[in-house]
Write an enzyme that holds these catalytic residues in place. Structure first.
Site, PDB file in Angstrom:
ATOM      1  N   LYS A 172      -6.439  -5.198   2.980  1.00 27.49           N
ATOM      2  CA  LYS A 172      -7.177  -4.014   2.556  1.00 27.49           C
ATOM      3  C   LYS A 172      -7.893  -4.280   1.232  1.00 27.49           C
ATOM      4  O   LYS A 172      -7.262  -4.435   0.193  1.00 27.49           O
ATOM      5  CB  LYS A 172      -6.211  -2.833   2.407  1.00 27.49           C
ATOM      6  CG  LYS A 172      -6.863  -1.511   2.052  1.00 27.49           C
ATOM      7  CD  LYS A 172      -5.812  -0.417   2.053  1.00 27.49           C
ATOM      8  CE  LYS A 172      -6.403   0.933   1.657  1.00 27.49           C
ATOM      9  NZ  LYS A 172      -5.386   2.008   1.692  1.00 27.49           N
TER      10      LYS A 172
ATOM     11  N   ARG B 179       2.178   9.793  -5.144  1.00 24.68           N
ATOM     12  CA  ARG B 179       0.785   9.346  -5.230  1.00 24.68           C
ATOM     13  C   ARG B 179      -0.162  10.469  -5.658  1.00 24.68           C
ATOM     14  O   ARG B 179       0.008  11.614  -5.248  1.00 24.68           O
ATOM     15  CB  ARG B 179       0.347   8.801  -3.864  1.00 24.68           C
ATOM     16  CG  ARG B 179      -1.036   8.169  -3.856  1.00 24.68           C
ATOM     17  CD  ARG B 179      -1.460   7.822  -2.436  1.00 24.68           C
ATOM     18  NE  ARG B 179      -1.664   9.008  -1.632  1.00 24.68           N
ATOM     19  CZ  ARG B 179      -1.746   9.001  -0.292  1.00 24.68           C
ATOM     20  NH1 ARG B 179      -1.615   7.868   0.379  1.00 24.68           N
ATOM     21  NH2 ARG B 179      -1.951  10.131   0.363  1.00 24.68           N
TER      22      ARG B 179
ATOM     23  N   ASP C 218       0.846  -1.199   0.000  1.00 21.46           N
ATOM     24  CA  ASP C 218       0.000   0.000   0.000  1.00 21.46           C
ATOM     25  C   ASP C 218       0.879   1.246   0.000  1.00 21.46           C
ATOM     26  O   ASP C 218       1.504   1.574   1.009  1.00 21.46           O
ATOM     27  CB  ASP C 218      -0.896  -0.034   1.259  1.00 21.46           C
ATOM     28  CG  ASP C 218      -2.108   0.865   1.152  1.00 21.46           C
ATOM     29  OD1 ASP C 218      -2.213   1.599   0.164  1.00 21.46           O
ATOM     30  OD2 ASP C 218      -2.952   0.829   2.063  1.00 21.46           O
ATOM     31  N   ASP C 219       0.952   1.915  -1.129  1.00 21.69           N
ATOM     32  CA  ASP C 219       1.773   3.126  -1.281  1.00 21.69           C
ATOM     33  C   ASP C 219       3.271   2.845  -1.210  1.00 21.69           C
ATOM     34  O   ASP C 219       4.052   3.718  -0.831  1.00 21.69           O
ATOM     35  CB  ASP C 219       1.427   4.175  -0.209  1.00 21.69           C
ATOM     36  CG  ASP C 219       0.061   4.787  -0.383  1.00 21.69           C
ATOM     37  OD1 ASP C 219      -0.673   4.354  -1.279  1.00 21.69           O
ATOM     38  OD2 ASP C 219      -0.283   5.698   0.398  1.00 21.69           O
TER      39      ASP C 219
ATOM     40  N   ARG D 294      -6.778  -0.618  -7.201  1.00 21.84           N
ATOM     41  CA  ARG D 294      -7.141  -1.979  -6.791  1.00 21.84           C
ATOM     42  C   ARG D 294      -8.270  -2.529  -7.650  1.00 21.84           C
ATOM     43  O   ARG D 294      -8.294  -3.723  -7.978  1.00 21.84           O
ATOM     44  CB  ARG D 294      -7.510  -1.978  -5.305  1.00 21.84           C
ATOM     45  CG  ARG D 294      -6.298  -1.721  -4.418  1.00 21.84           C
ATOM     46  CD  ARG D 294      -6.652  -1.319  -3.001  1.00 21.84           C
ATOM     47  NE  ARG D 294      -5.456  -0.832  -2.347  1.00 21.84           N
ATOM     48  CZ  ARG D 294      -4.612  -1.596  -1.649  1.00 21.84           C
ATOM     49  NH1 ARG D 294      -4.861  -2.874  -1.490  1.00 21.84           N
ATOM     50  NH2 ARG D 294      -3.528  -1.077  -1.104  1.00 21.84           N
TER      51      ARG D 294
ATOM     52  N   HIS E  57       1.433   2.445   4.042  1.00 22.28           N
ATOM     53  CA  HIS E  57       0.562   3.612   3.922  1.00 22.28           C
ATOM     54  C   HIS E  57       0.716   4.534   5.136  1.00 22.28           C
ATOM     55  O   HIS E  57       0.949   4.072   6.255  1.00 22.28           O
ATOM     56  CB  HIS E  57      -0.882   3.134   3.830  1.00 22.28           C
ATOM     57  CG  HIS E  57      -1.864   4.165   3.377  1.00 22.28           C
ATOM     58  ND1 HIS E  57      -2.298   5.198   4.188  1.00 22.28           N
ATOM     59  CD2 HIS E  57      -2.531   4.317   2.192  1.00 22.28           C
ATOM     60  CE1 HIS E  57      -3.174   5.935   3.529  1.00 22.28           C
ATOM     61  NE2 HIS E  57      -3.337   5.420   2.313  1.00 22.28           N
TER      62      HIS E  57
ATOM     63  N   ASP F 123       0.136  -0.565  -5.186  1.00 22.86           N
ATOM     64  CA  ASP F 123      -1.029   0.007  -5.865  1.00 22.86           C
ATOM     65  C   ASP F 123      -0.761   1.332  -6.559  1.00 22.86           C
ATOM     66  O   ASP F 123      -1.338   1.634  -7.597  1.00 22.86           O
ATOM     67  CB  ASP F 123      -2.209   0.140  -4.897  1.00 22.86           C
ATOM     68  CG  ASP F 123      -1.884   0.977  -3.661  1.00 22.86           C
ATOM     69  OD1 ASP F 123      -0.694   1.276  -3.417  1.00 22.86           O
ATOM     70  OD2 ASP F 123      -2.824   1.314  -2.910  1.00 22.86           O
ATOM     71  N   ASN F 124       0.107   2.162  -5.976  1.00 21.52           N
ATOM     72  CA  ASN F 124       0.366   3.485  -6.552  1.00 21.52           C
ATOM     73  C   ASN F 124       1.665   4.040  -5.988  1.00 21.52           C
ATOM     74  O   ASN F 124       2.355   3.374  -5.215  1.00 21.52           O
ATOM     75  CB  ASN F 124      -0.797   4.445  -6.275  1.00 21.52           C
ATOM     76  CG  ASN F 124      -1.289   4.444  -4.847  1.00 21.52           C
ATOM     77  OD1 ASN F 124      -2.431   4.065  -4.585  1.00 21.52           O
ATOM     78  ND2 ASN F 124      -0.444   4.834  -3.910  1.00 21.52           N
TER      79      ASN F 124
ATOM     80  N   HIS G 228     -10.971  -2.327  -0.085  1.00 20.92           N
ATOM     81  CA  HIS G 228     -11.084  -0.944  -0.565  1.00 20.92           C
ATOM     82  C   HIS G 228     -11.740  -0.831  -1.928  1.00 20.92           C
ATOM     83  O   HIS G 228     -11.510   0.139  -2.662  1.00 20.92           O
ATOM     84  CB  HIS G 228      -9.684  -0.323  -0.589  1.00 20.92           C
ATOM     85  CG  HIS G 228      -9.662   1.136  -0.184  1.00 20.92           C
ATOM     86  ND1 HIS G 228     -10.484   1.670   0.769  1.00 20.92           N
ATOM     87  CD2 HIS G 228      -8.885   2.161  -0.624  1.00 20.92           C
ATOM     88  CE1 HIS G 228     -10.216   2.949   0.920  1.00 20.92           C
ATOM     89  NE2 HIS G 228      -9.259   3.282   0.081  1.00 20.92           N
TER      90      HIS G 228
END
Length: 506
Positions: A127, A286, A35-36, A78, A185, A277-278, A129
């Site tokens: 997660k 991001r 995540d991030d 996602r 994150h 994810d990003n 989301h």
């Protein structure tokens, strides 16, 4: 829970296809999504951080140097990973949770839905989301929808036991397990008591809880590696040091998950994919479609393709390729269906399995972003082809928006304060340049990897600009982008031409 309406003739055919895949090596998939996360690992030449478990996975994987997300925002990314469709096509235009309230279209045939219909046992830990549930169903699910996201996304001991529980429930079925870590994150906006990156969560200190399997690693701010697109200030270095500690929990969590796979005797039966994810939650990262917000780590470990273990691929890959890759692995065809009207949905991503055999000439990826938070309307479309990157900022007359989580980060607050007080920012652009962007931005990454020189108005690049612009427009039509005529036209599908001019002086 699984969605209704499964089975039937098509489902029976797919069950047959899965049964026919045969061979001495089974077909399972483990998808690991951070995540991030960015390139905070020794695998990607960051010697300032220790990531022994990612390094070990890398020795059993093909490492991609040119992998990109299709959108630099959590829920949209996602949804794109799990559907194979860009955010403007699957409907997840922005964040899913709370007031943002974005969902994919109910007609979308997602990866977990297709796999479950084909007899593959599906699971998600961490997660999620995305929504709605009918579009993204999992047979086994421990997410923020039924648990604390801290416990299922950051407590790596809890994650370990959940993976074990999932593997013990297989009943000899092929499986797809999606472990969606919540690390690294930021959590300064949601759980500030645990630190800016939740780097204190579970460290055993008073009030922080205790994660038995985590041995936190701490870093001196003076020794971290500051990405070229982040201001090199003491505040940013402190921020990155906290991020690194959280990365240590991610790395050790990956090690625990892979050990569960080995202990279950499934390591040599399972395709493992790792990515994020990003981009990282720092300036120019991001929510941006610059390279710094889109480039992702990617490892693909296949027991059937050991000849490429430990090698590096320069082939361009997208997170839109995850769904076609996994469908290809299970020998499951993509169905024929439409989301709106009679136009059939087609995947524009590709299976990466051929790259596991030999390098492929693929050198083009697309991205599409419309929102992050609901208030952050700043649609962008982009194409990267070889060294050239073209970005279309549709809402270019408005300032680029800032999300709540990033706004309160120490790095951004320091950048704001330095700008307001006239101090050196130690950044490669001004805050004004960050907020206000040209409609079209063209960069030659072979000479300008930081993407600081816009070449759109340079006559020497006019031909490549028009070529990339045409390719991007064609992709937008292929993926039924509602924004295809914006910002100077309106889409009228029953007229010809379908893009009708507005004469709005943009």
């Amino acid at each position: 829970m699984a969605a209704g309406g499964r089975g039937g003739g098509w489902g029976s055919l797919l069950l047959l296809l899965v049964g026919l895949c045969g061979g001495s090596i089974g077909r399972n998939v483990l998808l690991l999504i951070a995540d991030d996360a960015g390139f905070e690992s020794q695998l990607y030449n960051n010697s300032a951080i220790r990531t022994p478990n990612l390094d070990a996975l890398g020795r059993r994987s093909l490492l991609f140097r040119n992998a990109f997300t299709s959108v630099s925002s959590c829920s949209p990314s996602r949804a794109a990973i799990l559907s194979g469709l860009p955010q403007h096509q699957n409907g997840m235009y922005g964040l899913h949770q709370d007031v943002h309230h974005f969902d994919s279209f109910e007609q979308v045939r997602s990866l977990p839905l297709l796999l479950s219909q084909a007899g593959v046992y599906t699971g998600i830990i961490g997660k999620k989301h995305v929504g709605p549930e009918a579009v993204y169903p999992f047979d086994f699910a421990y997410t923020e929808e039924n648990s604390s996201v801290l416990q299922v996304g950051r407590n790596i001991t809890r994650i370990k036991f959940l993976v074990r529980k999932f593997l013990q429930s297989l009943q000899d079925r092929p499986f797809f397990l999606y472990v969606a870590f919540h690390d690294p994150h930021r959590c300064g906006h949601s759980q500030p008591q645990y630190g800016m990156f939740c780097e204190k969560f579970g460290n055993g200190e008073s009030g922080m809880g205790y994660i038995p399997d985590w041995k936190p690693l701490y870093y001196s701010p003076e020794k971290v590696k500051v990405p070229d697109f982040v201001p090199d200030t003491p505040t940013a270095r402190d921020d990155i040091a906290a991020q690194y500690t959280t990365v240590s929990r991610l790395d050790q969590g990956i090690g625990l998950v892979l050990e569960e796979l080995r202990s279950a005797g499934l390591e040599n039966d399972t395709l493992v994919i790792y990515s994020s994810d990003n981009g990282i939650p720092f300036p120019n990262g991001r929510t941006n479609v610059y390279r710094s917000g889109m480039a992702e780590p990617m490892l693909v470990s296949s027991p059937r393709h050991q000849q490429r273990w430990g090698q590096v691929s320069q082939t361009y890959a997208s997170l839109l390729d995850v769904t076609p890759t996994i469908l290809d692995w299970f020998s499951i065809p993509y169905p024929s269906y439409s989301i709106f009207g009679n136009t059939l949905v087609k995947l524009t991503g590709k299976s990466l399995l051929p790259v596991l055999v030999s390098e492929q000439p693929w050198a083009t990826v697309f991205s599409s972003q419309s929102h992050h938070e609901v208030t952050m309307y700043y649609p962008m479309r982009s194409i990267q082809h070889q060294n050239f990157h073209l970005i279309h900022n549709l809402n270019f007359k408005m300032p680029f928006p800032i999300d709540q989580d990033f706004y309160i980060s120490p790095t951004f607050q320091d950048l704001l304060n330095r700008t307001v007080t006239g101090q050196p920012t130690h950044w490669f652009k001004t805050l004004h340049q960050y907020y206000y962007r040209d409609r079209w931005e063209l960069f030659d990454q072979s000479r300008d990897l930081a993407e600081t020189q816009n070449l759109v108005s340079d006559p020497k690049y006019s031909e490549i600009f028009q070529q990339l612009k045409a390719q991007l427009l064609a992709w937008q039509w292929d993926t039924h982008d509602p924004w295809v005529c914006a910002p100077d036209g309106v889409l009228e599908e029953k007229l010809n031409p379908q893009c009708r001019p507005l004469y709005n002086e943009v």
